[in-house]
Write a protein that holds these residues in place. Structure first.
Motif, short mmCIF file in Angstrom:
data_model
loop_
_atom_site.label_atom_id
_atom_site.label_comp_id
_atom_site.label_asym_id
_atom_site.label_seq_id
_atom_site.Cartn_x
_atom_site.Cartn_y
_atom_site.Cartn_z
N VAL A 100 61.18 -29.57 26.15
CA VAL A 100 60.22 -30.81 26.45
C VAL A 100 61.03 -31.88 26.83
O VAL A 100 62.35 -31.81 27.04
CB VAL A 100 59.53 -31.13 25.11
N PRO A 101 60.42 -33.04 27.51
CA PRO A 101 61.41 -34.27 27.83
C PRO A 101 62.12 -34.75 26.56
O PRO A 101 61.94 -34.45 25.49
CB PRO A 101 60.37 -35.06 28.14
N LEU A 118 51.17 -32.40 26.96
CA LEU A 118 52.23 -32.66 27.59
C LEU A 118 51.84 -32.93 29.25
O LEU A 118 52.78 -33.64 29.76
CB LEU A 118 53.33 -31.86 27.45
N TYR A 122 54.14 -35.81 31.48
CA TYR A 122 54.90 -35.48 32.63
C TYR A 122 54.25 -36.51 33.92
O TYR A 122 55.28 -36.70 34.69
CB TYR A 122 54.96 -34.10 33.05
N GLY A 125 54.70 -40.21 32.93
CA GLY A 125 55.90 -40.94 32.54
C GLY A 125 55.99 -41.37 31.18
O GLY A 125 56.11 -43.04 31.08
N GLN A 598 61.66 -42.09 37.64
CA GLN A 598 60.28 -41.21 37.74
C GLN A 598 59.44 -41.79 39.11
O GLN A 598 58.50 -41.09 39.09
CB GLN A 598 59.55 -41.36 36.38
#
Length: 734
Positions: A100-101, A118, A122, A125, A598
């Protein structure tokens, strides 16, 4: 000959600088708070249980914290009056979830799956707070009243009351293990003080070591009964809360310590000079965030002698400090001027200034009365909290609004490109109105995604990482056997937007260059962005030089206010479970680089993956003449209005001396912003030449301190990228 106080102050500052250099050598660049931690000693090692760091819940965290603190070094400096310092954090040993981030890696997704949450994380951001730590404010009055021994008594009584509940028994067992481990750590310091006392020859230092010894013999078990004991208790709590999970929230220091100070002064056992030195020691132990001054419910100023003494203590040390003065219209003018003078003359980025009028808009949240709003104090990097009662998760929850803008623009342009060419489809025609509509649509989806993540985090946090240290000073936790995530009185959950200046300037550039002037078509603009202005510098400069946010009455200002209104309305309208509400703000912390990575090129002329604008600040270079005043006025206009800060971050060289009225000019800038409803000012009064020299060669000015966002740091400890952020924001003149 006995050592003097001034010699001790100078020696303590030099030790601090030496520690900073050693920590930087050990850790590399430190793009975060200048903590009060000391370097790791040679041979130090901690192995978590189990070794891969896969621990969680009450038992796992208590077992590891006990082992961690029993292994933690002792720190006693014979020149100080307070002892104890931390050098490591238990959170560094958690097993990461690499699927995961980075922002969510502290949460064991294998045990508590959340993959279905999630997609918006994504896409937009988002910083979701899942698995995050602290970022609320405990109430030191609870700890000062009970002491470590009192905590144990309350824990054991609670376990008896809830003996039939297995989860609550686990809570009390973990809390008891935590407090006992802290007491053992204090006991090891007592043994070290005794050892130093035997060898000490300086009569002044023998006296202070004896005071330190007697103080800690009392504090290890009893509630604080003197000014020194109150400060030593706070120093212990600050160290262990940092060690547990990096908590940095302090308190309204001058109000909490005032009864101890006045009692000791009246008894003749404390002098003003001694109190100043003790406060300096407390500021040295760690850079927790403390608020000074303020007013009561009737508007009466609460500045007192300790307010002055705390500023004086920080001045004598002349190092990084996280002090915030709460400005209100009836503030003691001498105290306010002194606070500004230290900022102007010492140039260490302190104190900051919070605005009473803007912060009291916390009243606009459901269930908040005036007394509660007044309790909410500045105790974080860019945020505030109600001590002991509120769980705001401030500074942990963020929406990359520039990424949301990019998603909206891409949808509009790609849908237009894919529309049938033989039939006119006005609904797909690119327009400013359609872009604004899509931006709001995607912003609403981002807010909804964050809300679901917050609900998930709060429902599982006690099972993953309970707040065993901070729970001690939160209402209801010990009484009810619950983690703070389960029993906070107030769940006014912070949601910060990031990239306001980037978004506002992008809308403004489109309106000016595409819609009004028609110097670019929508297709030409989109092509330039998708190619990152390759071989098209003229277009980039044309967009970059359009009307900017904070120029004053510009298209950028219009769009900044409009985006703020939309952002605020969507955050406030988001449904949450009972008792919870979202509170909007503008703050990026130091993540402008991270969030910029991002986002591709934007219509304001920003290149792909470059940093976004900081917090509520405009794009660097937004204006040359009168920039500080324009900046202060512009950010005052984009306050969301619910008590969550949209800080004014400002770095400038006033180009005027104190004798020429420089202090008064800076004070007027501060008052002007806060009188307009500004919430928080993070300010750096700097010498331009010194800043540029330090940027070129950080070692040339090892004691230069800057306030990077809400936190202070030594400039030489920052990475080149972070130093560049400070330099880019710099304004010349006042």
């Amino acid at each position: 000959m006995a050592i003097t106080d001034q010699e001790r102050y100078r020696a303590l500052k030099q030790t601090k600088l030496n520690h900073t250099r050693e920590k930087c050598a050990q850790q590399g660049y430190m793009d975060a708070d200048d903590y009060g931690s000391v370097p790791l000693p040679d041979g130090y090692k901690f192995v978590p249980i189990p070794p891969d760091g896969d621990f969680y819940g009450y038992a796992g965290w208590a077992e590891n914290f006990e082992a961690f603190i029993d292994n933690h070094p002792v720190y006693v400096d014979r020149l100080e009056l307070l002892c104890g310092r931390w050098c490591d954090k238990l959170t560094a040993y958690r097993k990461p979830d690499t699927d995961v981030p980075l922002e969510q890696r502290a949460f064991p997704g294998d045990r508590f799956p959340y993959d279905e949450l999630l997609a918006p994380v994504y896409l937009y951001g988002l910083d979701t707070a899942i698995g995050s730590d602290t970022h609320f404010c405990s109430d030191y009055r609870i700890g000062l009243r009970l002491g470590w021994g009192g905590f144990l008594k309350a824990i054991r009584q609670g376990r008896v009351r809830h003996a039939q509940d297995p989860e609550k028994r686990a809570f009390y067992d973990a809390e008891e293990k935590t407090v006992l481990a802290i007491q053992r750590w204090i006991a090891r310091h007592i043994a070290e003080i005794k050892r130093l006392l035997v060898a000490e020859q300086d009569p002044a230092l023998r006296i202070s070591l004896q005071k330190m010894l007697e103080c800690n013999r009392n504090v290890i078990e009893k509630p604080a009964s003197s000014f020194l004991e109150a400060c030593q208790y706070m120093a212990w709590f600050n160290s262990v809360s940092r060690m547990y999970d990096r908590d940095g929230a302090g308190c309204d220091l001058d109000q909490i310590l005032l009864p101890y100070y006045e009692k000791d002064i009246e008894r003749g056992v404390l002098t003003r000079d001694e109190a100043r030195f003790i406060l300096a020691n407390l500021l040295l132990v760690d850079t927790h965030y403390y608020q000074l001054s303020g007013c009561d419910l009737d508007g009466n100023d609460m500045t007192n002698e300790l307010s002055y003494l705390t500023l004086e203590a920080a001045h004598e040390l002349n190092i990084a400090a996280n002090l915030t003065v709460r400005y209100h219209r009836n503030i003691d003018p001498d105290f306010f001027r002194q606070a500004v003078a230290y900022n102007f003359n010492d140039r260490n980025g302190w104190p900051r200034f919070s605005g009473h009028e803007g912060m009291m808009k916390y009243l606009n949240n459901q269930g908040i009365d005036q007394a509660t709003a007044l309790e909410r104090i500045a105790v974080g990097c860019g945020w505030s909290a109600v001590p002991g009662r509120e769980l705001p998760l401030n500074d942990l929850v963020k929406i990359n609004c520039a990424r949301v803008f990019e998603v909206a623009l891409n949808e509009m342009m790609l849908s237009a490109a894919e529309a049938p060419k033989d039939v006119y489809y006005p609904a797909y025609e690119p327009s400013l109105e359609r872009l604004s509509h899509l931006f709001k649509k995607h912003l609403a989806r981002a807010v909804d995604g964050l809300a679901k993540c917050l609900e998930f985090h709060l429902s599982h946090m006690h099972q993953v990482m309970p707040e065993l240290v901070m729970n001690l000073q939160m209402r209801h936790c010990i009484e009810e056997g619950l983690n703070v995530s389960q029993c906070a009185e107030l769940y006014t959950l912070c949601v910060d937007g990031v990239g306001l200046g980037t978004v506002a300037d992008s809308f403004a550039a489109i309106e000016q260059r595409v819609v009004v002037e028609k110097k670019l078509s929508w297709e030409q603009l989109f092509h330039a962005l998708r190619t990152n202005f390759k071989d098209d510098e003229r277009t980039r400069l044309m967009l970059k030089n359009s009307e900017r946010y904070c120029q004053g009455g510009s298209l950028g200002d219009k769009w900044a206010e409009a985006v703020t209104q939309d952002f605020t309305a969507l955050v406030r309208a988001q449904p949450m479970s009972e008792g919870k509400q979202l509170v909007p703000g503008w703050f990026s912390w130091s993540k402008t680089i991270h969030f910029g990575q991002q986002v591709g090129a934007t219509p304001n002329g920003r290149g792909a993956y470059e940093p976004l604008t900081h917090g509520a600040n405009p794009t660097p270079g937004f204006r040359r003449d009168g920039a500080p005043t324009a900046l202060a006025n512009g950010i005052a206009m984009v306050q969301p209005g619910y008590g969550n800060a949209a800080p004014l971050q400002i770095e400038f060289d006033p180009k005027i001396s104190a004798e020429e009225g420089g202090i008064e000019r800076v004070a007027q800038l501060i008052k002007g912003h806060l009188d307009q409803g500004g919430t928080l000012i993070n300010i750096n009064v700097l010498d331009r030449d010194v800043l540029m020299q330090a940027h070129e060669n950080p070692d040339s000015h090892p004691d230069l301190v800057v306030r990077v966002t809400g936190f202070t740091a030594y400039f030489c400890t920052l990475s080149p990228e972070f130093r560049q952020l400070v330099v880019d924001r710099f304004l010349d003149g006042l």
